[in-house]
Motif scaffolding. Structure first.
Motif, PDB file in Angstrom:
ATOM      1  N   VAL A 276       5.580   2.405  13.448  1.00 12.53           N
ATOM      2  CA  VAL A 276       5.683   1.789  12.127  1.00 12.53           C
ATOM      3  C   VAL A 276       6.888   2.409  11.432  1.00 12.53           C
ATOM      4  O   VAL A 276       6.955   3.642  11.295  1.00 12.53           O
ATOM      5  CB  VAL A 276       4.401   2.008  11.291  1.00 12.53           C
ATOM      6  CG1 VAL A 276       4.580   1.434   9.897  1.00 12.53           C
ATOM      7  CG2 VAL A 276       3.199   1.371  11.978  1.00 12.53           C
ATOM      8  N   HIS A 277       7.836   1.585  11.002  1.00 14.05           N
ATOM      9  CA  HIS A 277       9.091   2.078  10.435  1.00 14.05           C
ATOM     10  C   HIS A 277       9.155   1.775   8.940  1.00 14.05           C
ATOM     11  O   HIS A 277       8.964   0.629   8.536  1.00 14.05           O
ATOM     12  CB  HIS A 277      10.283   1.417  11.133  1.00 14.05           C
ATOM     13  CG  HIS A 277      10.229   1.514  12.622  1.00 14.05           C
ATOM     14  ND1 HIS A 277       9.687   0.508  13.420  1.00 14.05           N
ATOM     15  CD2 HIS A 277      10.610   2.497  13.464  1.00 14.05           C
ATOM     16  CE1 HIS A 277       9.761   0.870  14.685  1.00 14.05           C
ATOM     17  NE2 HIS A 277      10.305   2.073  14.745  1.00 14.05           N
ATOM     18  N   ARG A 278       9.434   2.797   8.147  1.00 16.04           N
ATOM     19  CA  ARG A 278       9.550   2.619   6.710  1.00 16.04           C
ATOM     20  C   ARG A 278      10.807   3.333   6.211  1.00 16.04           C
ATOM     21  O   ARG A 278      11.012   4.529   6.486  1.00 16.04           O
ATOM     22  CB  ARG A 278       8.315   3.185   5.977  1.00 16.04           C
ATOM     23  CG  ARG A 278       7.006   2.475   6.330  1.00 16.04           C
ATOM     24  CD  ARG A 278       6.987   1.033   5.851  1.00 16.04           C
ATOM     25  NE  ARG A 278       5.742   0.355   6.168  1.00 16.04           N
ATOM     26  CZ  ARG A 278       5.556  -0.440   7.221  1.00 16.04           C
ATOM     27  NH1 ARG A 278       6.571  -0.629   8.068  1.00 16.04           N
ATOM     28  NH2 ARG A 278       4.400  -1.032   7.419  1.00 16.04           N
ATOM     29  N   LEU A 279      11.626   2.606   5.464  1.00 21.39           N
ATOM     30  CA  LEU A 279      12.813   3.211   4.862  1.00 21.39           C
ATOM     31  C   LEU A 279      12.375   4.131   3.730  1.00 21.39           C
ATOM     32  O   LEU A 279      11.669   3.698   2.811  1.00 21.39           O
ATOM     33  CB  LEU A 279      13.740   2.121   4.326  1.00 21.39           C
ATOM     34  CG  LEU A 279      15.055   2.579   3.715  1.00 21.39           C
ATOM     35  CD1 LEU A 279      15.935   3.259   4.754  1.00 21.39           C
ATOM     36  CD2 LEU A 279      15.799   1.403   3.084  1.00 21.39           C
ATOM     37  N   VAL A 280      12.752   5.404   3.792  1.00 23.72           N
ATOM     38  CA  VAL A 280      12.318   6.352   2.761  1.00 23.72           C
ATOM     39  C   VAL A 280      13.471   6.869   1.902  1.00 23.72           C
ATOM     40  O   VAL A 280      13.234   7.410   0.821  1.00 23.72           O
ATOM     41  CB  VAL A 280      11.554   7.543   3.382  1.00 23.72           C
ATOM     42  CG1 VAL A 280      10.264   7.069   4.037  1.00 23.72           C
ATOM     43  CG2 VAL A 280      12.412   8.295   4.387  1.00 23.72           C
TER      44      VAL A 280
ATOM     45  N   LEU B  91      18.485  -1.393  -2.840  1.00 22.70           N
ATOM     46  CA  LEU B  91      19.565  -1.553  -1.863  1.00 22.70           C
ATOM     47  C   LEU B  91      19.752  -3.019  -1.475  1.00 22.70           C
ATOM     48  O   LEU B  91      19.735  -3.379  -0.293  1.00 22.70           O
ATOM     49  CB  LEU B  91      19.278  -0.717  -0.618  1.00 22.70           C
ATOM     50  CG  LEU B  91      19.186   0.797  -0.818  1.00 22.70           C
ATOM     51  CD1 LEU B  91      18.673   1.479   0.438  1.00 22.70           C
ATOM     52  CD2 LEU B  91      20.558   1.366  -1.211  1.00 22.70           C
ATOM     53  N   PRO B  92      19.953  -3.909  -2.458  1.00 23.74           N
ATOM     54  CA  PRO B  92      20.144  -5.317  -2.108  1.00 23.74           C
ATOM     55  C   PRO B  92      21.410  -5.495  -1.276  1.00 23.74           C
ATOM     56  O   PRO B  92      22.445  -4.893  -1.539  1.00 23.74           O
ATOM     57  CB  PRO B  92      20.274  -5.992  -3.472  1.00 23.74           C
ATOM     58  CG  PRO B  92      20.745  -4.912  -4.401  1.00 23.74           C
ATOM     59  CD  PRO B  92      20.082  -3.660  -3.910  1.00 23.74           C
TER      60      PRO B  92
ATOM     61  N   GLY C  32       0.806  -1.212   0.000  1.00 22.78           N
ATOM     62  CA  GLY C  32       0.000   0.000   0.000  1.00 22.78           C
ATOM     63  C   GLY C  32       0.839   1.262   0.000  1.00 22.78           C
ATOM     64  O   GLY C  32       2.024   1.263  -0.318  1.00 22.78           O
ATOM     65  N   LYS C  33       0.188   2.357   0.414  1.00 17.85           N
ATOM     66  CA  LYS C  33       0.841   3.660   0.331  1.00 17.85           C
ATOM     67  C   LYS C  33       2.035   3.775   1.260  1.00 17.85           C
ATOM     68  O   LYS C  33       2.894   4.630   1.072  1.00 17.85           O
ATOM     69  CB  LYS C  33      -0.168   4.773   0.642  1.00 17.85           C
ATOM     70  CG  LYS C  33      -0.729   4.759   2.053  1.00 17.85           C
ATOM     71  CD  LYS C  33      -1.758   5.861   2.237  1.00 17.85           C
ATOM     72  CE  LYS C  33      -2.334   5.881   3.641  1.00 17.85           C
ATOM     73  NZ  LYS C  33      -1.322   6.175   4.675  1.00 17.85           N
ATOM     74  N   ASP C  34       2.107   2.930   2.288  1.00 14.54           N
ATOM     75  CA  ASP C  34       3.226   2.976   3.226  1.00 14.54           C
ATOM     76  C   ASP C  34       4.348   2.012   2.856  1.00 14.54           C
ATOM     77  O   ASP C  34       5.291   1.835   3.629  1.00 14.54           O
ATOM     78  CB  ASP C  34       2.740   2.649   4.646  1.00 14.54           C
ATOM     79  CG  ASP C  34       1.799   3.715   5.184  1.00 14.54           C
ATOM     80  OD1 ASP C  34       1.994   4.893   4.836  1.00 14.54           O
ATOM     81  OD2 ASP C  34       0.874   3.363   5.935  1.00 14.54           O
ATOM     82  N   SER C  35       4.265   1.400   1.706  1.00  9.04           N
ATOM     83  CA  SER C  35       5.261   0.409   1.325  1.00  9.04           C
ATOM     84  C   SER C  35       6.620   1.051   1.052  1.00  9.04           C
ATOM     85  O   SER C  35       6.703   2.128   0.453  1.00  9.04           O
ATOM     86  CB  SER C  35       4.803  -0.341   0.069  1.00  9.04           C
ATOM     87  OG  SER C  35       5.815  -1.223  -0.381  1.00  9.04           O
ATOM     88  N   ASP C  36       7.676   0.382   1.485  1.00  5.44           N
ATOM     89  CA  ASP C  36       9.031   0.821   1.148  1.00  5.44           C
ATOM     90  C   ASP C  36       9.707  -0.180   0.226  1.00  5.44           C
ATOM     91  O   ASP C  36      10.926  -0.214   0.107  1.00  5.44           O
ATOM     92  CB  ASP C  36       9.869   1.051   2.409  1.00  5.44           C
ATOM     93  CG  ASP C  36       9.851  -0.134   3.363  1.00  5.44           C
ATOM     94  OD1 ASP C  36       9.273  -1.180   3.016  1.00  5.44           O
ATOM     95  OD2 ASP C  36      10.408  -0.006   4.472  1.00  5.44           O
ATOM     96  N   ALA C  37       8.899  -1.003  -0.451  1.00  4.76           N
ATOM     97  CA  ALA C  37       9.442  -2.045  -1.324  1.00  4.76           C
ATOM     98  C   ALA C  37      10.306  -1.472  -2.444  1.00  4.76           C
ATOM     99  O   ALA C  37      11.337  -2.053  -2.804  1.00  4.76           O
ATOM    100  CB  ALA C  37       8.297  -2.878  -1.914  1.00  4.76           C
ATOM    101  N   ALA C  38       9.912  -0.323  -2.991  1.00  3.87           N
ATOM    102  CA  ALA C  38      10.644   0.239  -4.125  1.00  3.87           C
ATOM    103  C   ALA C  38      12.070   0.618  -3.731  1.00  3.87           C
ATOM    104  O   ALA C  38      13.031   0.308  -4.451  1.00  3.87           O
ATOM    105  CB  ALA C  38       9.901   1.451  -4.690  1.00  3.87           C
ATOM    106  N   ILE C  39      12.235   1.277  -2.595  1.00  2.00           N
ATOM    107  CA  ILE C  39      13.592   1.672  -2.201  1.00  2.00           C
ATOM    108  C   ILE C  39      14.386   0.477  -1.704  1.00  2.00           C
ATOM    109  O   ILE C  39      15.598   0.372  -1.939  1.00  2.00           O
ATOM    110  CB  ILE C  39      13.571   2.797  -1.152  1.00  2.00           C
ATOM    111  CG1 ILE C  39      15.008   3.274  -0.895  1.00  2.00           C
ATOM    112  CG2 ILE C  39      12.920   2.349   0.141  1.00  2.00           C
ATOM    113  CD1 ILE C  39      15.101   4.549  -0.130  1.00  2.00           C
TER     114      ILE C  39
END
Length: 244
Positions: A108-112, A69-70, A58-65
């Motif tokens: 809730v922690h999200r890498l931005v 950074l593998p 959803g809107k809080d996803s940090d999957a893209a970033i």
């Protein structure tokens, strides 16, 4: 409900000469006893990071970033892992389960962002009603809390973080990356240009015009604020000055 104590109080100072306020809490720290400002945070002596599993959606996803950074960052459901020096892992665990996590304990922690210039991870921290951000140093896990994810200046020598809303008022911070460690300080005054009122708020989106000037765009959260009031912050020798 009141915001957690470590969220800065609303700023209501309107003196003509802006000042920087250095709060004792505006310092770099390591997690202590498994916590960082109430967040479940530990540094583990094991390498990071494998592929993400059960990434946030959803809107809080940090999957893209995370995908960019593998080996440096990964997520397993509510657990965010970040690689730090000496093959260690900085681990943040969300707290959302009820009733174990009451309103004041929600995290809730999200890498931005990842700032390679400064070797810093930027993590947004979602709270029950408000938010904050962590700047986490890759070299040693030292962590600095800001009121929101900061915005870097064009050269990366400075950054600003802003919260401006009816609940918290105005919390404006400046980061100085010319010092080691970088120094965070709060701006304790508001612009007094034509059209500003005693209850005016900053427009919510800071924009760097150049290395020394920040303007504020968007719609003021304060009903009745004059949309044309000048809100221009100039930073000279590390000191902020409102310009009219």
């Amino acid at each position: 409900m009141q915001s957690p104590a470590w969220i800065l109080a609303a700023i209501g100072l309107f003196a003509a000469t802006p000042l920087l306020a250095q709060d004792p809490n505006m310092e770099w720290r390591l997690p202590s006893s498994g916590l960082m400002d109430g967040a479940r945070t530990v540094i583990e002596n094991e390498p990071c990071c494998g592929p993400s599993l059960g990434a946030a959606k959803g809107k809080d996803s940090d999957a893209a970033i995370l995908a960019t950074l593998p080996g440096m960052a990964s997520r397993d459901g509510g657990t965010l892992r970040l690689k730090i020096a000496k093959d260690r892992t900085y681990k943040l665990t969300d707290c959302t389960d009820q009733p174990a996590c009451g309103a004041d304990d929600t995290r809730v922690h999200r890498l931005v962002a990842w700032w390679p210039q400064h070797r810093l991870y930027i993590v947004s921290v979602g709270l029950y009603e408000e938010g904050a951000a962590y700047l986490i140093a890759e070299r040693d896990g030292q962590t600095l809390m800001t009121v929101a994810p900061p915005l870097l200046s064009p050269s990366g020598r400075r950054a600003v973080a802003l919260v401006s809303n009816l609940m918290s008022g105005v919390n404006l911070e400046i980061l100085d990356f010319t010092r080691d460690p970088p120094v965070l300080a709060g701006v304790t005054t508001m612009p007094t240009c034509v059209g500003a009122g005693p209850n005016s708020l900053l427009r919510p989106t800071p924009v760097w015009l150049d290395e020394s000037h920040v303007t504020f765009k968007g719609v003021s959260p304060q009903p009745g604020d004059n949309a044309n009031t000048k809100q221009l912050l100039r930073i000279v020798d590390g000191k902020p000055q409102w310009q009219c």
